[in-house]
Design a protein around this motif. Structure first.
Motif, PDB file in Angstrom:
ATOM      1  N   ALA A  55       0.969  -1.294   0.071  1.00 49.56           N
ATOM      2  CA  ALA A  55      -0.171  -0.047   0.048  1.00 49.56           C
ATOM      3  C   ALA A  55       0.683   1.251  -0.029  1.00 49.56           C
ATOM      4  O   ALA A  55       1.847   1.303   0.834  1.00 49.56           O
ATOM      5  N   PRO A  56       0.583   2.259  -0.827  1.00 47.44           N
ATOM      6  CA  PRO A  56       1.396   3.410  -0.714  1.00 47.44           C
ATOM      7  C   PRO A  56       1.060   4.267   0.545  1.00 47.44           C
ATOM      8  O   PRO A  56      -0.158   4.583   0.661  1.00 47.44           O
ATOM      9  N   VAL A  57       2.159   4.478   1.165  1.00 51.90           N
ATOM     10  CA  VAL A  57       1.822   4.978   2.576  1.00 51.90           C
ATOM     11  C   VAL A  57       2.864   6.265   3.000  1.00 51.90           C
ATOM     12  O   VAL A  57       3.884   6.074   2.709  1.00 51.90           O
ATOM     13  N   ASP A  58       2.064   7.199   3.570  1.00 47.59           N
ATOM     14  CA  ASP A  58       2.899   8.346   4.196  1.00 47.59           C
ATOM     15  C   ASP A  58       3.054   8.381   5.595  1.00 47.59           C
ATOM     16  O   ASP A  58       1.616   8.030   6.214  1.00 47.59           O
ATOM     17  N   PHE A  59       3.853   8.693   6.350  1.00 45.42           N
ATOM     18  CA  PHE A  59       3.583   8.428   7.697  1.00 45.42           C
ATOM     19  C   PHE A  59       4.067   9.958   8.368  1.00 45.42           C
ATOM     20  O   PHE A  59       5.196  10.307   8.369  1.00 45.42           O
ATOM     21  N   ALA A  60       3.230  10.668   9.249  1.00 46.77           N
ATOM     22  CA  ALA A  60       3.364  11.849   9.797  1.00 46.77           C
ATOM     23  C   ALA A  60       3.465  11.482  11.395  1.00 46.77           C
ATOM     24  O   ALA A  60       2.873  10.899  11.977  1.00 46.77           O
ATOM     25  N   ALA A  61       4.765  12.096  11.737  1.00 45.21           N
ATOM     26  CA  ALA A  61       5.081  12.086  13.337  1.00 45.21           C
ATOM     27  C   ALA A  61       6.023  12.706  13.973  1.00 45.21           C
ATOM     28  O   ALA A  61       6.601  13.719  13.104  1.00 45.21           O
ATOM     29  N   ARG A  62       6.396  12.582  14.872  1.00 38.76           N
ATOM     30  CA  ARG A  62       7.459  13.529  15.779  1.00 38.76           C
ATOM     31  C   ARG A  62       8.397  12.704  16.452  1.00 38.76           C
ATOM     32  O   ARG A  62       7.864  11.690  17.181  1.00 38.76           O
ATOM     33  N   VAL A  63       9.888  12.927  16.178  1.00 37.39           N
ATOM     34  CA  VAL A  63      10.642  12.086  16.938  1.00 37.39           C
ATOM     35  C   VAL A  63      11.658  13.234  17.368  1.00 37.39           C
ATOM     36  O   VAL A  63      11.764  14.405  17.215  1.00 37.39           O
ATOM     37  N   GLY A  64      12.725  12.699  18.147  1.00 28.24           N
ATOM     38  CA  GLY A  64      13.859  13.477  18.691  1.00 28.24           C
ATOM     39  C   GLY A  64      14.689  14.039  17.733  1.00 28.24           C
ATOM     40  O   GLY A  64      14.799  13.141  16.761  1.00 28.24           O
ATOM     41  N   ALA A  65      14.959  15.510  17.616  1.00 29.96           N
ATOM     42  CA  ALA A  65      15.765  15.858  16.587  1.00 29.96           C
ATOM     43  C   ALA A  65      17.217  15.025  16.182  1.00 29.96           C
ATOM     44  O   ALA A  65      17.533  14.968  15.150  1.00 29.96           O
ATOM     45  N   SER A  66      17.549  14.453  17.291  1.00 32.17           N
ATOM     46  CA  SER A  66      18.851  13.703  16.768  1.00 32.17           C
ATOM     47  C   SER A  66      18.693  12.399  16.083  1.00 32.17           C
ATOM     48  O   SER A  66      19.680  12.016  15.392  1.00 32.17           O
ATOM     49  N   ASP A  67      17.349  11.959  16.145  1.00 38.12           N
ATOM     50  CA  ASP A  67      17.044  10.681  15.465  1.00 38.12           C
ATOM     51  C   ASP A  67      16.367  10.885  14.230  1.00 38.12           C
ATOM     52  O   ASP A  67      15.850  10.033  13.589  1.00 38.12           O
ATOM     53  N   ARG A  68      15.914  12.351  13.906  1.00 37.79           N
ATOM     54  CA  ARG A  68      15.233  12.432  12.709  1.00 37.79           C
ATOM     55  C   ARG A  68      15.577  11.677  11.566  1.00 37.79           C
ATOM     56  O   ARG A  68      15.207  10.941  10.822  1.00 37.79           O
ATOM     57  N   ARG A  69      16.857  12.073  11.005  1.00 32.64           N
ATOM     58  CA  ARG A  69      17.521  11.450   9.833  1.00 32.64           C
ATOM     59  C   ARG A  69      17.608   9.998   9.628  1.00 32.64           C
ATOM     60  O   ARG A  69      17.493   9.469   8.831  1.00 32.64           O
ATOM     61  N   MET A  70      18.105   9.491  11.120  1.00 33.99           N
ATOM     62  CA  MET A  70      17.977   7.963  11.095  1.00 33.99           C
ATOM     63  C   MET A  70      16.706   7.267  10.733  1.00 33.99           C
ATOM     64  O   MET A  70      16.501   6.512  10.094  1.00 33.99           O
ATOM     65  N   TYR A  71      15.479   7.968  11.479  1.00 36.20           N
ATOM     66  CA  TYR A  71      14.293   7.281  11.040  1.00 36.20           C
ATOM     67  C   TYR A  71      13.705   7.744   9.604  1.00 36.20           C
ATOM     68  O   TYR A  71      13.050   6.864   9.371  1.00 36.20           O
ATOM     69  N   GLU A  72      14.151   8.822   9.358  1.00 35.86           N
ATOM     70  CA  GLU A  72      13.796   9.300   7.919  1.00 35.86           C
ATOM     71  C   GLU A  72      14.191   7.885   7.017  1.00 35.86           C
ATOM     72  O   GLU A  72      13.638   7.542   5.913  1.00 35.86           O
ATOM     73  N   ALA A  73      15.661   7.761   7.169  1.00 35.56           N
ATOM     74  CA  ALA A  73      16.043   6.594   6.328  1.00 35.56           C
ATOM     75  C   ALA A  73      15.618   5.182   6.728  1.00 35.56           C
ATOM     76  O   ALA A  73      15.537   4.424   5.648  1.00 35.56           O
ATOM     77  N   TYR A  74      15.435   4.762   7.907  1.00 39.44           N
ATOM     78  CA  TYR A  74      14.734   3.713   8.272  1.00 39.44           C
ATOM     79  C   TYR A  74      13.420   3.442   7.368  1.00 39.44           C
ATOM     80  O   TYR A  74      13.137   2.389   6.881  1.00 39.44           O
ATOM     81  N   PHE A  75      12.675   4.510   7.524  1.00 36.14           N
ATOM     82  CA  PHE A  75      11.365   4.516   6.835  1.00 36.14           C
ATOM     83  C   PHE A  75      11.262   4.449   5.532  1.00 36.14           C
ATOM     84  O   PHE A  75      10.555   3.483   4.715  1.00 36.14           O
ATOM     85  N   ARG A  76      11.959   4.914   5.020  1.00 36.14           N
ATOM     86  CA  ARG A  76      12.210   5.140   3.488  1.00 36.14           C
ATOM     87  C   ARG A  76      12.509   3.700   2.996  1.00 36.14           C
ATOM     88  O   ARG A  76      12.189   3.072   1.878  1.00 36.14           O
ATOM     89  N   GLY A  77      13.770   3.002   3.707  1.00 35.62           N
ATOM     90  CA  GLY A  77      14.163   1.738   3.336  1.00 35.62           C
ATOM     91  C   GLY A  77      12.995   0.617   3.414  1.00 35.62           C
ATOM     92  O   GLY A  77      13.121  -0.388   2.673  1.00 35.62           O
ATOM     93  N   LEU A  78      12.045   1.017   3.806  1.00 38.10           N
ATOM     94  CA  LEU A  78      10.796   0.004   4.111  1.00 38.10           C
ATOM     95  C   LEU A  78       9.611   0.287   3.127  1.00 38.10           C
ATOM     96  O   LEU A  78       8.686  -0.285   3.305  1.00 38.10           O
TER      97      LEU A  78
END
Length: 299
Positions: A55-78
């Motif tokens: 399913a094509p999916v966007d995900f909106a949320a808030r994370v700690g600033a220091s984790d943002r790039r890591m989580y962006e890469a994580y979700f894009r990878g999935l």
């Protein structure tokens, strides 16, 4: 539903610390356990399971600033398109899950940056190309996130975008009260609730009566009943009930998130009510046979 083809999921990002104890807790002493750390959060789980189901999916949320790039890469990878705000004041949320030998779980929750989700994070432009909005109930349990999701759901309704809500947590529902939660979410196209959540929200103990009561607030109600399967209905009561396959439950974390993802993914592809309910049951059954709230190879 509008012409949009994508799902927008709104909810929490958490780091899940999963404790698989060998037996009951021994107060003041030790108990052996297997302890793992995995990405989690109800909204995150739903988004990742949806992507797993193509399913094509966007995900909106808030994370700690220091984790943002890591989580962006994580979700894009999935296969998930992340729309993440970085919080300078609070870290990414953490959830400690204690799983007993029977697979049932208890939680200790520090929602961290999720508590600061705000209207600036959920602007109406997120609805471009969106045909379905899925909101985790956790977003309603604190004033800031609640105001943001209520505003976005109103905008979605104005644009004819289908809206679903997952009740998420009977513990937090008890804190805010059933009447308040129903007022915040009334009019959504779909409610996902497990047995305990349906009992609290409806005040009824029998599924037929729960359906009839909750159907006064939502166009469609899906009751997730764990090993007993699932039911679909509304103000006229139960329209469809399907059993679940017998499986060995290792960890029930995220099973409801997987169920909702399976249901919605097939609905977007034009599946019948029975096909959607079955897809949800199959996804939930798969989820309880692994550790963690996301597909086992996601983390």
């Amino acid at each position: 539903m509008t012409g949009g083809s994508r799902v927008l999921v709104i909810g929490d990002v958490m780091t899940d610390i999963i404790v698989m104890a060998e037996g009951a807790l021994v107060r003041g002493s030790d108990r052996r356990a297997a302890i793992t750390s995995r990405p989690g959060g109800s909204g995150a789980n739903q988004a990742v399971w949806l992507a797993r189901m193509d399913a094509p999916v966007d995900f909106a949320a808030r994370v700690g600033a220091s984790d943002r790039r890591m989580y962006e890469a994580y979700f894009r990878g999935l296969g998930v398109v992340p729309v993440l705000a970085g919080d300078e004041a609070k870290p990414t949320g953490v959830l400690v899950t204690i799983v007993d030998p029977g697979g049932e779980r208890s939680f200790f929750t520090d929602r961290g940056a999720n508590l600061n989700l705000c209207e600036d994070d959920l602007t109406p432009d997120l609805l471009q190309s969106i045909g379905f909005v899925m909101v985790s109930g956790y977003s309603f349990f604190s004033p800031g996130p609640r105001a943001a999701v209520v505003a976005l759901l109103a905008a979605a309704a104005g644009q004819g975008v289908a809206r679903a809500v997952d009740a998420a947590s009977v513990g937090f529902l008890e804190e805010v009260g059933a009447e308040a939660f129903l007022s915040w979410t009334k009019g959504a196209d779909m409610l996902f609730a497990n047995e305990a959540e349906a009992l609290l929200l409806s005040g009824e103990s029998e599924p037929q009566a729960q359906m009839e009561a909750l159907g006064q607030h939502y166009a469609q109600v899906v009751l997730k009943r764990g090993a007993a399967g699932a039911m679909l209905g509304g103000r006229d009561g139960i329209a469809l009930s399907l059993a679940a396959p017998a499986v060995e439950a290792i960890d029930t974390t995220g099973a409801g998130d997987a169920f909702a993802a399976g249901f919605i993914a097939l609905q977007l592809r034009g599946g019948s009510a029975a096909e959607c309910l079955l897809a949800g049951i199959e996804a939930g059954s798969a989820a309880v046979q692994q550790i963690g709230g996301q597909p086992v190879d996601a983390g």
